[in-house]
Structures are given as C-alpha cells and as structure tokens.
Write a protein that holds these residues in place. Structure first.
Motif, PDB file in Angstrom:
ATOM      1  N   LYS A 149       0.895  -1.293  -0.113  1.00 16.07           N
ATOM      2  CA  LYS A 149      -0.199   0.115  -0.025  1.00 16.07           C
ATOM      3  C   LYS A 149       1.011   1.547   0.047  1.00 16.07           C
ATOM      4  O   LYS A 149       2.091   1.096   0.188  1.00 16.07           O
ATOM      5  CB  LYS A 149      -0.922  -0.004   1.248  1.00 16.07           C
ATOM      6  N   PRO A 150       0.317   2.529  -0.106  1.00 20.10           N
ATOM      7  CA  PRO A 150       1.210   3.775  -0.012  1.00 20.10           C
ATOM      8  C   PRO A 150       2.045   3.697   1.081  1.00 20.10           C
ATOM      9  O   PRO A 150       3.039   4.383   1.099  1.00 20.10           O
ATOM     10  CB  PRO A 150       0.090   4.790  -0.284  1.00 20.10           C
ATOM     11  N   ASN A 151       1.532   3.247   2.275  1.00 24.63           N
ATOM     12  CA  ASN A 151       2.152   3.501   3.492  1.00 24.63           C
ATOM     13  C   ASN A 151       2.923   2.000   3.811  1.00 24.63           C
ATOM     14  O   ASN A 151       3.121   1.848   4.905  1.00 24.63           O
ATOM     15  CB  ASN A 151       1.324   3.818   4.534  1.00 24.63           C
ATOM     16  N   PHE A 152       3.554   1.321   2.919  1.00 17.75           N
ATOM     17  CA  PHE A 152       4.005   0.186   2.955  1.00 17.75           C
ATOM     18  C   PHE A 152       5.188   0.219   4.155  1.00 17.75           C
ATOM     19  O   PHE A 152       5.231  -0.537   4.806  1.00 17.75           O
ATOM     20  CB  PHE A 152       4.370  -0.458   1.614  1.00 17.75           C
ATOM     21  N   ARG A 153       6.081   1.060   3.714  1.00 17.33           N
ATOM     22  CA  ARG A 153       7.265   1.254   4.488  1.00 17.33           C
ATOM     23  C   ARG A 153       6.981   1.512   5.929  1.00 17.33           C
ATOM     24  O   ARG A 153       7.528   0.839   6.995  1.00 17.33           O
ATOM     25  CB  ARG A 153       8.007   2.404   4.083  1.00 17.33           C
ATOM     26  N   VAL A 178       5.711  -1.704   7.688  1.00 14.35           N
ATOM     27  CA  VAL A 178       6.860  -2.606   7.941  1.00 14.35           C
ATOM     28  C   VAL A 178       7.366  -2.105   9.289  1.00 14.35           C
ATOM     29  O   VAL A 178       7.569  -2.902  10.464  1.00 14.35           O
ATOM     30  CB  VAL A 178       8.196  -2.909   7.123  1.00 14.35           C
ATOM     31  N   VAL A 179       7.637  -0.859   9.557  1.00 14.98           N
ATOM     32  CA  VAL A 179       8.005  -0.343  10.972  1.00 14.98           C
ATOM     33  C   VAL A 179       7.009  -0.693  12.040  1.00 14.98           C
ATOM     34  O   VAL A 179       7.630  -0.949  12.959  1.00 14.98           O
ATOM     35  CB  VAL A 179       8.309   1.351  10.417  1.00 14.98           C
ATOM     36  N   ASP A 180       5.927  -0.448  11.801  1.00 12.73           N
ATOM     37  CA  ASP A 180       4.820  -0.555  12.867  1.00 12.73           C
ATOM     38  C   ASP A 180       4.844  -2.307  13.268  1.00 12.73           C
ATOM     39  O   ASP A 180       4.872  -2.498  14.434  1.00 12.73           O
ATOM     40  CB  ASP A 180       3.410  -0.319  12.314  1.00 12.73           C
ATOM     41  N   VAL A 181       4.936  -2.996  12.161  1.00 18.02           N
ATOM     42  CA  VAL A 181       4.792  -4.342  12.725  1.00 18.02           C
ATOM     43  C   VAL A 181       5.977  -4.916  13.582  1.00 18.02           C
ATOM     44  O   VAL A 181       6.128  -5.333  14.401  1.00 18.02           O
ATOM     45  CB  VAL A 181       4.579  -5.356  11.288  1.00 18.02           C
ATOM     46  N   LEU A 182       7.336  -4.298  13.035  1.00 20.23           N
ATOM     47  CA  LEU A 182       8.570  -4.560  13.720  1.00 20.23           C
ATOM     48  C   LEU A 182       8.548  -4.269  15.063  1.00 20.23           C
ATOM     49  O   LEU A 182       8.985  -4.668  16.132  1.00 20.23           O
ATOM     50  CB  LEU A 182       9.737  -4.347  12.925  1.00 20.23           C
ATOM     51  N   PRO A 212      13.031  -3.287   2.704  1.00 21.52           N
ATOM     52  CA  PRO A 212      12.315  -2.382   3.443  1.00 21.52           C
ATOM     53  C   PRO A 212      12.260  -2.808   4.988  1.00 21.52           C
ATOM     54  O   PRO A 212      12.229  -2.065   5.880  1.00 21.52           O
ATOM     55  CB  PRO A 212      10.716  -2.805   3.034  1.00 21.52           C
ATOM     56  N   VAL A 213      13.040  -4.056   5.222  1.00 25.71           N
ATOM     57  CA  VAL A 213      13.198  -4.603   6.603  1.00 25.71           C
ATOM     58  C   VAL A 213      14.192  -3.657   7.357  1.00 25.71           C
ATOM     59  O   VAL A 213      14.377  -3.025   8.322  1.00 25.71           O
ATOM     60  CB  VAL A 213      13.259  -6.069   6.733  1.00 25.71           C
ATOM     61  N   ARG A 214      15.213  -3.613   6.364  1.00 29.85           N
ATOM     62  CA  ARG A 214      16.540  -2.984   6.603  1.00 29.85           C
ATOM     63  C   ARG A 214      16.145  -1.341   6.801  1.00 29.85           C
ATOM     64  O   ARG A 214      16.553  -0.792   8.172  1.00 29.85           O
ATOM     65  CB  ARG A 214      17.531  -2.890   5.789  1.00 29.85           C
ATOM     66  N   GLU A 215      15.331  -0.722   6.059  1.00 28.85           N
ATOM     67  CA  GLU A 215      14.863   0.725   6.192  1.00 28.85           C
ATOM     68  C   GLU A 215      13.974   0.677   7.644  1.00 28.85           C
ATOM     69  O   GLU A 215      14.505   1.679   8.458  1.00 28.85           O
ATOM     70  CB  GLU A 215      14.095   1.095   5.146  1.00 28.85           C
ATOM     71  N   ALA A 216      13.359  -0.209   7.925  1.00 26.38           N
ATOM     72  CA  ALA A 216      12.498  -0.095   9.020  1.00 26.38           C
ATOM     73  C   ALA A 216      13.302  -0.115  10.480  1.00 26.38           C
ATOM     74  O   ALA A 216      12.965   0.587  11.145  1.00 26.38           O
ATOM     75  CB  ALA A 216      11.494  -1.304   8.926  1.00 26.38           C
ATOM     76  N   MET A 217      14.220  -1.089  10.272  1.00 23.96           N
ATOM     77  CA  MET A 217      15.103  -1.289  11.253  1.00 23.96           C
ATOM     78  C   MET A 217      16.038   0.027  11.574  1.00 23.96           C
ATOM     79  O   MET A 217      16.190   0.470  12.783  1.00 23.96           O
ATOM     80  CB  MET A 217      16.079  -2.555  11.305  1.00 23.96           C
TER      81      MET A 217
END
Length: 230
Positions: A22-26, A29-33, A63-68
C-alpha cells in the motif's frame, strides 16, 4: 549478506506476513517490527539481520533494513556492523519510570473524558476494543499491541491535546510487554483485553470512579501481568 548472529539460537519470531503493498507500506513494516519488539517477539540483546527477518514478513530485505534503521532513530535498536541489528534492552527502572509517567497522564485524562467526551466518539472506538479482544483470543500479539495502541491514543485524542498524545505514544513505544506470551499460553490474555470494553462502558455511563478504577487496574498490568520476563 550479513553474517548470522553469534547469539544463542532463539525461536523464530512470530511476525505475520504483510499483505499487498500500500502507499504506506514502509510505515507498515516499521509498525509491525516495532510491535514485535514491544511484545517480545524480538528479544533484547539478540541480533537480527534484515535478510533473516524478511521472509517472515513476506517482503524483501530492503524495507526491513529501512524499518530497522527507523527503529535505530527511535532508540529501540542498535546497528551491529556486518551482522544486523541488536534489540536494545530496557531496564526495570526505566520501565517503572515510563509506567509512572503514563499513570500521571493517562489516568486523569481518561477520567476527565467521562464528563467531556462525545458519546458517538466513544462508540466509534468500540470496534477497535473488539479487535483487541479478538487478537487476544487468537494469540496474535502483534495485532494486539497495534490495536491497543490505536485504542488508547484514539481515546486520549478526544481530550484535544495533540502534544499529550505524542508523549504517551512515545512512552508506549518504549514499553516491553514480555509477559503477553505467557498469558496467551495460559488463556488469560482475553480477560485483560476485555478491560477495553469495560472502560468504554464506564465512560459512556459517565462514571468517573469506575473509569479511574479500570484505568488504574489496566495500567497496573504494564508492570504486572504483561511485563513478566521469562
């Protein structure tokens, strides 16, 4: 590819795979982590690499790396060069202090809503409260933590103080609820989740004493039932 963690083996975190982008996908991922960290699915002191976590979310490592890295900015995670990211531990003293500040803010603010909140606004929060109960019944800790955050911030927003909401958001992100897993295994988390519906009923009844009692009991779980470490 980053080297595997040198820490002792741990159980694979129960992180749910994400759906379509979705548009807020990144941000998702942050929210879930972040929720996985708060709920104890990502353990303090452990080192996790983005490539190792990515399959659990059904996404690529980027995206996981960016979220972390976003969680690094929030002070929840440290970078371990050539290995990944270490989850920062939070001391018992820090957790006590966060909870104390939250009680000073959340209890009187929520009690005040018994006299000021629009009943329709309170009723609009019921689906989120029911989502919390449903997540607890399914043992979905990440969904539980996320829905709990949305419920309480949505409730506090009815007081009309945006700065207060942001302060509480930050304090809740710093919390660690390692006892949730044990409560799920014991079949007791759903009982705690029902307190959100109990709180709404007390607010709609304009019963300030009942609101104060439920909120005091509810926040007490943060350093009680929900906080027990392994």
């Amino acid at each position: 590819m980053p080297a595997q963690p040198t820490n002792p083996p741990v159980a694979t975190p129960a992180i749910p795979a994400l759906g379509g982008r979705k548009p807020n996908f990144r941000e998702r991922v942050v929210d879930v982590l972040r929720a996985a960290l708060i709920a104890g699915e990502l353990r303090p002191g452990q080192v996790y690499s983005a490539p190792a976590l990515a399959p659990r979310l059904g996404v690529s490592a980027t995206p996981v790396r960016e979220a972390m890295l976003e969680l690094v900015k929030e002070g929840m995670v440290d970078v371990v060069p050539n290995k990944g990211f270490r989850i920062k531990a939070v001391s018992e003293k820090e957790l006590d202090e966060y909870t104390h500040v939250r009680s000073l803010i959340e209890i009187p603010t929520t009690v005040g809503l018994a006299a000021t909140a629009d009943p329709d606004d309170l009723k609009a929060l019921r689906p989120i409260a029911q989502e919390i109960v449903l997540s607890a019944g399914k043992g979905d800790l990440i969904a539980y933590v996320e829905a709990d955050l949305r419920f309480h911030l949505g409730l506090l927003a009815l007081a009309g103080n945006d700065h207060l909401v942001e302060v509480v958001r930050d304090l809740r992100r710093r919390a660690r609820l390692y006892g949730l897993t044990a409560l799920v295994q014991a079949g007791r988390l759903e009982d705690s989740a029902m307190e959100h519906l109990e709180l709404l009923d007390a607010l709609l009844a304009r019963d300030e004493d009942a609101v104060r009692e439920v909120m005091t009991r509810h926040l007490g779980h943060v350093r009680g039932l929900w906080a027990a470490r392994d």
